[in-house]
Design an enzyme around this catalytic site. Structure first.
Site: not given
Length: 426
Positions: A205, A310, A335, A365, A386
């Site tokens: 990342e 998450d 996500k 990622s 993020k």
């Protein structure tokens, strides 16, 4: 109104050099929507399933030709001739075509790529930005960036068990100024690591992956970097962690930093950290399978720090609803590819906001040059994003798109900064 003329999928590569699905949706007018699907390294057990070929002779089994065939076959057949403007209707067709709980028949990668591309095509046809198409005139809030500058866990080959150490710039009154503070801190961090003899190679990342001895050493170095950059820790720039604790949870025990720890011992560890450092957010502090641990940490720390689910929630409104009912966490990481359609993602964000849970829009990622999540963050007024560090084009692309959106919004753009975390006393 223009209808869908062509749906085309192809196999392309993500930022790790692994195959992923790209979808193009072309309308009769010539308007085109294109989207590329990301993929994760540490994945929740309840995530929607990305379809891989499993052929060891191609891309070590990670090819996505089956998913591409599904786009070009059954999905294209179902969508060609339809209007693209009702996203929910399109997504429902995709969900019913698949017919499984986790989108394993057609593949979440095939379904999501199509869902995103349809939204883009519709926005382009209407001549409006994607954030406006998704959020109407109400999308105007630029997100605080949670920038992953030190990598560990599944994202790096080093000693650190915590997966992400993040800086959270909240200063400057505008996204561009907060981003500048984060980038300047990132560059000073690189200098400090070099001076200490650590590697400045970057992880998936874009953050550094030095072989540090402990979590506290990583946090100490971040504090130094913030100060060297001329900012005040806890005032201008906060800290955040993604522990990804499911990665080291086994048989009811957390195998963390060389010790076997109970849920209680992990909570005590976090309590000490937030007393010592200006940590405002902890993601997946407990395993997705340790609901009792999650309840306890939420009871103990839920008014002091953002506790983000998450792997726990996997962007799934059903699981989030259960978490809300049981008093688990106070925020959700969002996500797109965990749930697999744009509509379901928007539903999850709406549910979170209705129940006073923060929603943080997130990359994966394994990323691409696609900037859909930048628009999603603004469209939903999520307030936080993020999307990695201040290096690697796959991460920078999202920040650059947010800069463009902020410029386009002009005086209508809002950046809350520290106020995003007004609920927390840590």
């Amino acid at each position: 109104m223009s209808r869908i003329k062509r749906v085309h999928g192809r196999e392309v590569l993500d930022s790790r050099g692994n195959p992923t699905v790209e979808v193009e949706v072309e309308l009769e007018s010539g308007a085109l929507g294109r989207a590329i699907v990301p993929s994760g390294a540490s994945t929740g057990e309840r995530e929607a399933l990305e379809l891989r070929d499993g052929d060891p002779k191609r891309y070590l089994g990670k090819g996505v030709l089956k998913a591409v065939d599904n786009v070009n076959g059954v999905i294209a057949k179902a969508l060609v001739g339809l209007e693209p403007y009702n996203q929910r209707e399109i997504d429902q067709i995709l969900i019913e075509l698949d017919g499984t709980e986790n989108k394993s028949k057609l593949g979440a990668n095939a379904i999501l790529g199509t869902s995103m591309a349809v939204a883009r095509a519709a926005a382009n046809e209407l001549g409006i930005p994607l954030y406006e198409y998704l959020g109407g005139k109400f999308g105007y809030r630029l997100p605080v960036p949670l920038m992953n500058v030190i990598n560990g866990g599944a994202h790096a080959d080093n000693n650190l068990d915590i997966q992400e150490f993040m800086i959270v710039p909240v200063c400057g009154g505008a996204f561009r100024e907060a981003l500048r503070a984060g980038v300047e801190t990132f560059h000073h961090l690189k200098k400090i690591l070099k001076e200490k003899g650590y590697s400045t190679n970057v992880g998936d990342e874009g953050g550094f992956a030095p072989n540090l001895n402990s979590s506290e050493e990583a946090l100490d170095i971040l504090m130094q970097a913030i100060e060297k950059a001329g900012y005040k820790p806890g005032e201008d720039i906060l800290l955040a962690l993604d522990v990804a604790s499911s990665e080291f949870y086994e048989n009811g025990v957390y195998k963390f930093e060389g010790k076997e720890r109970s849920a209680e011992e992990m909570i005590e560890f976090y309590e000490k950290l937030i007393q010592k450092y200006p940590i405002i957010s902890i993601e997946d502090p407990m395993s997705e399978n340790d609901w009792e641990g999650w309840k306890e940490i939420t009871k103990r720390l839920g008014d002091k720090v953002q506790l983000v689910g998450d792997d726990l929630f996997t962007t799934n409104p059903k699981i989030l609803r259960k978490g809300i009912e049981e008093g688990v966490a106070n925020a959700i990481l969002v996500k797109l590819n965990q749930i697999g359609t744009v509509s379901e993602t928007l539903d999850t964000v709406m549910l979170a906001k209705e129940r006073n849970y923060s929603a943080i829009i997130s990359h994966r990622s394994g990323e691409t040059e696609d900037t859909f999540i930048s628009h999603l963050a603004v469209a939903t007024n999520a307030g936080q994003i993020k999307t990695g560090s201040a290096s690697r084009t796959d991460r920078i692309a999202k920040y650059n798109e947010l800069l463009r959106i902020e410029e386009r919004l002009g005086n209508g753009a809002v950046f809350w900064g520290r106020e995003e975390f007004y609920r927390f006393t840590s």
